[in-house]
Design a protein around this motif. Sequence first.
Motif, short mmCIF file in Angstrom:
data_model
loop_
_atom_site.label_atom_id
_atom_site.label_comp_id
_atom_site.label_asym_id
_atom_site.label_seq_id
_atom_site.Cartn_x
_atom_site.Cartn_y
_atom_site.Cartn_z
N ILE A 44 -26.61 -5.44 -34.79
CA ILE A 44 -25.86 -5.63 -33.39
C ILE A 44 -25.36 -6.36 -33.29
O ILE A 44 -24.32 -7.08 -32.36
CB ILE A 44 -26.90 -5.11 -32.35
N GLU A 45 -26.05 -8.20 -33.50
CA GLU A 45 -25.63 -9.13 -32.40
C GLU A 45 -23.80 -9.32 -33.80
O GLU A 45 -22.74 -10.31 -32.61
CB GLU A 45 -26.13 -10.03 -33.51
N LEU A 46 -23.86 -8.71 -35.14
CA LEU A 46 -22.76 -9.32 -35.73
C LEU A 46 -21.32 -8.43 -34.85
O LEU A 46 -20.45 -8.26 -34.32
CB LEU A 46 -22.28 -8.24 -36.57
N ALA A 47 -22.00 -6.96 -34.23
CA ALA A 47 -20.41 -5.93 -33.71
C ALA A 47 -20.76 -6.46 -32.62
O ALA A 47 -19.18 -6.57 -32.35
CB ALA A 47 -21.74 -4.52 -34.26
N HIS A 48 -21.66 -7.26 -31.42
CA HIS A 48 -21.51 -7.35 -30.24
C HIS A 48 -20.28 -8.76 -30.88
O HIS A 48 -19.28 -8.37 -29.62
CB HIS A 48 -22.38 -7.70 -29.84
N GLU A 49 -20.37 -9.61 -30.79
CA GLU A 49 -19.37 -10.16 -31.55
C GLU A 49 -17.98 -9.44 -32.13
O GLU A 49 -17.14 -10.80 -31.28
CB GLU A 49 -20.09 -11.56 -32.89
N GLU A 50 -17.83 -8.96 -32.48
CA GLU A 50 -16.62 -8.73 -33.07
C GLU A 50 -15.82 -8.29 -31.59
O GLU A 50 -14.76 -8.41 -31.01
CB GLU A 50 -17.16 -7.91 -34.87
N LEU A 51 -16.56 -7.19 -30.75
CA LEU A 51 -16.66 -6.48 -30.10
C LEU A 51 -15.71 -7.08 -29.00
O LEU A 51 -14.97 -6.71 -28.32
CB LEU A 51 -17.33 -4.77 -29.84
N THR A 52 -16.87 -8.03 -28.93
CA THR A 52 -16.25 -9.43 -27.51
C THR A 52 -14.49 -10.27 -28.17
O THR A 52 -14.34 -10.45 -26.95
CB THR A 52 -17.20 -9.93 -27.55
#
Length: 176
Positions: A44-52
């Motif tokens: 979740i953290e990695l996905a959030h970082e890339e989407l941000t």
Amino acid sequence: MRNIISIVLILVSFTIFGVRIAKKIQFKQNVSGYLKRAADANTIELAHEELTKVIDYLEANNITSGYTSMIWETPDEDISFWYRNLKASQAELQNLKSNSALERTNVLIKLRETLVDTGKSTKVTVPRGLAVYPNNGFWGILILIALLSLFFSFVLFAIESEKKSKKKKEQQLSSS
């Protein structure tokens, strides 16, 4: 003289095509590449970082609403819907408090389905023409000019080549 005009027309065409390709590459570097990475993320953290990263770029460049179409507006070219969908996905990633592996995996699967279209090939969901937004009409005209320039340069080369061929035949006939 025609050869010089032809060369200039070809250079103009290649310049237009080159800049358009560069725009597409820049878009991939700042948007579609990160969307693909967010879709492929295992946490979740990695996905959030890339989407941000994507959302920050879109907001910084005022790519949050409008349509990429030049003539009529279709749902697949609606930037506002696409952007709001990205924001909703970001909020869902950010607000997920569950430690349940199943819930976390389901959110990642849902994100992947939101970011990627699957069919004959898998591709990132992005409104068509977004790489040159808001200048889609301008780029459409430039591409048309580039294509016409290429066409006319080849016509000029063909005319010049035929003239040289006729002169050569005339010289051969007159020397015989």
